[in-house]
Structures are given as structure tokens and as C-alpha cells.
Design an enzyme around this catalytic site. Structure first.
Site, short mmCIF file in Angstrom:
data_model
loop_
_atom_site.label_atom_id
_atom_site.label_comp_id
_atom_site.label_asym_id
_atom_site.label_seq_id
_atom_site.Cartn_x
_atom_site.Cartn_y
_atom_site.Cartn_z
N SER A 173 64.46 32.79 42.19
CA SER A 173 63.65 32.31 43.30
C SER A 173 63.29 33.37 44.31
O SER A 173 62.35 33.19 45.08
CB SER A 173 64.38 31.17 44.01
OG SER A 173 65.61 31.62 44.55
N ASP A 198 69.23 27.03 34.90
CA ASP A 198 68.59 26.38 36.03
C ASP A 198 67.10 26.69 35.98
O ASP A 198 66.69 27.84 36.20
CB ASP A 198 69.22 26.87 37.33
CG ASP A 198 68.74 26.11 38.55
OD1 ASP A 198 67.64 25.53 38.51
OD2 ASP A 198 69.45 26.11 39.57
#
Length: 378
Positions: A173, A198
Site C-alpha cells: 500500500s 492480503d
């Protein structure tokens, strides 16, 4: 009382301020280069219509209890069945947030005597889940499959006899780079490990029908994927996908799941429609990828490297200079935020530029020009 209450907290905040690291909530104003609403679904007509349809059907806003009491609703079950089909997993489990899902996963599944080898840049929610759990844990160098292999081999050599768990993000991210999933899957198979991926920032944006980056691994009995619903899907919550035993064990042993009020049935309905929208409109992701290529071209002219994704970090280094540049961009009408340690490693404070369908090429051009001027002036 000789000591003022919260004295330690005041001192801690003062220290953060001295390091230009103190955070504050800020309103969302300006052109969106900050959100994770990658496909511009959060405020879309389609999701608003789906929400209105759910309300017309009388779906409740609240669940009224945990899933194991009276909080379980047909819409939770319908979403989970749909998600399992969509992501090609045996089962799925719906959580209120991605943080809650990671906390439940890492606190519950790895057992005493197991080892979690996690990427050094994995999300804070995974760290908090691991702290609640019973397994040993060790960090591996970022995106280095050999480091994961070596960590497990060294643990086995010391007598480790449990199950290894490999924990990564498919798309990171803050750097926007991708994990070498195929190589990590080989490591997992070699050591009889479970691979946890994830997919928070890949869900909806990559893979057929927005299935994410881990879809290339196919159906596997040692793979767990996490798909958050509050980013490209424009909703809230998270879907934990994997073998049926994962769902069953968390339902029985996962304290963050057992003792939490169930997510809104109305939100479960909305997430299911978001999955259908993303699958039925692949042109959304295609348009996003076109915008990303345009942004990369414009930023390359400033000497900034491409990440290869919709997350474009501009690493400044110094905390104060990072925030000055972010402030200048915000003053010019662009919602771009400065990211500082501990969210990112020391010395890597940065601007996190996110490309979404909430902007167009002209917005990107204007932003790039303003960024160049702001960096030169800061």
C-alpha cells in the site's frame, strides 16, 4: 495527585510534533489523489441504487448481535457463497473491516509451535494479529522469496516441527510494488507451509473479474486470501477466502469474530452487488490502468520511478519537507497526503499518490506540474 493524568500521553504527542510526525484528522477537500476508491464505486450511482434497493426490501442496517447469536443474516451467507465462487475458494467469511479480518486470522489460525514468516513491510493489522496469537514470528526481507525460504529452513534446523505460515501482501500500500507470488508459492509447497496473501489493494483492480493477483496461483489447499471491500469495491468490510476449515475454525475459535457484532446485512448486500459490478464492467479496471500509464509517463519526466500500479510513491525522505510539499499540493487543490514513519520506514517519508477513476488525464497533468514546482520550492 502528584502527577497530572495523561502526562505521558502529552509528552508522547509533543515528541511526535518535534519530529514532524504528529498526525491530525483532515477533511477531504480537493481533487482525489489520496483515496483507495480506485474504481470510483464508493459514491457511484450503481451502488447508491443497490443500497436503495436493499432498503426497499427491508434489509436491516444493523445485525443486532454476533454471528453466533442472532446476528447471522441470510445476506451474510449469500455474500460469502458468492465470494467463494468469485474468488475460486472453498469458503469465505465476512468481517466488518480488513483490520478485523487480519487480527482474527493471525491471532487464531497459527498455533503454538508454528512459525509465521512475514514480509517486513506487511500491514499493521497483521502485526497486531500476530501479537495476539501463539506462534513465533520473524520478518523476511521485502519481496525476497529466498529470505522466506532461509527463515523456514533455519527454524526447521533448530527443531521447528509445526506449520510454517508465509504472510505477504500482493500489492503493497505504500510502495505500490507486487509480491513475487509464484515464487512464494513454491517456497510454501517446499516447506508444507500455508501462504497468506492480503489482496487489499489488488482486489477489483487486477485479475479476471477483479479477482486479484493471487488468482494466478489457482485453487490450492494451502492458500488463504484476504479481499477488503472498502477500497476498489467501494463498500466496507473484508472477505477471508480459503479452505472450509479456515472458516470453520475461526467461527469456533476466533475471538475477534466470535465476540464482535456482525457486520450490517445491508452492507453484505451492497458488497455482493459491488462484486457483480466489478465482474460485469471490466472496462473500469481497464480505464484505471490507462490512467496509471499516463501518470507514470508524467512523473517519469520529473525523474520519479514507476511502481507499476495505481499507487505511486514519491519518496522525499525528510519528514518536514514531505509535509511542506504535501501542504503546497493541498493548497493548490490536490488531496495528496504526506506519509511519515512509523507507517513507512525511517528516512522514507513520502507522498502517496493514488490514481483512481475519480480523476482524469487533465487532473493528472495539472497535478504533475504542481508537484514539480512544489518540490523545487520546498
Amino acid at each position: 495527585m502528584t502527577k497530572a493524568p495523561f502526562a505521558a500521553h502529552h509528552a508522547d504527542l509533543a515528541a511526535l510534533g518535534a519530529e514532524n510526525r504528529r498526525r491530525a484528522l483532515a477533511p477531504r477537500t480537493g481533487i482525489d489523489f489520496a483515496s483507495n476508491d480506485y474504481l470510483a464505486l464508493a459514491g457511484s450511482y450503481l451502488l447508491n441504487e443497490a443500497l436503495a434497493a436493499g432498503l426497499r426490501q427491508g434489509l436491516p442496517a444493523g445485525s443486532g448481535g454476533s454471528r453466533l447469536l442472532r446476528g447471522n443474516h441470510d445476506e451474510h451467507e449469500a455474500l460469502e457463497a458468492h465470494a467463494a465462487r468469485h474468488y475460486g475458494s472453498e469458503a469465505a467469511l465476512f468481517f466488518s473491516t480488513g483490520f478485523a479480518a487480519n487480527a482474527a486470522l493471525f491471532a487464531t489460525l497459527p498455533q503454538r509451535g508454528d512459525l509465521i514468516v512475514h514480509d517486513e513491510l506487511i500491514h499493521a493489522s497483521a502485526h497486531d494479529g500476530m501479537k495476539l496469537g501463539r506462534a513465533d514470528r520473524v520478518a523476511a526481507a521485502h519481496n525476497d522469496p529466498q529470505a522466506f525460504d532461509d527463515a523456514i529452513a533455519a527454524w526447521r534446523a533448530r527443531g521447528g516441527a509445526g506449520t510454517p505460515w508465509i504472510a505477504v501482501e500482493s500489492l503493497y500500500s505504500m510502495d505500490g510494488d507486487r509480491a513475487p507470488l509464484a515464487d512464494l508459492a513454491i517456497v510454501a509447497d517446499r516447506h508444507d507451509a500455508v501462504l497468506i496473501v492480503d489482496e487489499a489493494h489488488a482486489t477489483g483492480v487486477y485479475g479476471p473479474s477483479g479477482q486479484g493477483l493471487a488468482h494466478v496461483l489457482g485453487a490450492r489447499d494451502n492458500l488463504i486470501t484476504l479481499h477488503t471491500c472498502g477500497k476498489a469495491l467501494g463498500c466496507e468490510g473484508a472477505l477471508l477466502c480459503g479452505p472450509a476449515i479456515v472458516r470453520d475454525f475461526i467461527v469456533n475459535r476466533g475471538r475477534p469474530f466470535i465476540f464482535s457484532t456482525a457486520p450490517s446485512p445491508l452492507m453484505a448486500w451492497l458488497v455482493r452487488h459491488a462484486l457483480e459490478i466489478v465482474a460485469g464492467e471490466p472496462e473500469r479496471a481497464a480505464r484505471l490502468h490507462d490512467l496509471v500509464r499516463h501518470a507514470e509517463h508524467r512523473l517519469a519526466a520529473l525523474g520519479l520511478p514507476a511502481s507499476g500500479s495505481q499507487i505511486l510513491p514519491v519518496v522525499i525522505g525528510d519528514n518536514a519537507r514531505t509535509m511542506r510539499i504535501a501542504g503546497a499540493l493541498q493548497d493548490a487543490g490536490f488531496d495528496i497526503r504526506g506519509i511519515r514513519p512509523p507507517t513507512v520506514p525511517q528516512g522514507t517519508a513520502r507522498l502517496r499518490i493514488a490514481i483512481t477513476l475519480n480523476v482524469g488525464e487533465s487532473d493528472i497533468d495539472h497535478m504533475a506540474d504542481t508537484l514539480a514546482a512544489s518540490m523545487a520550492a520546498a
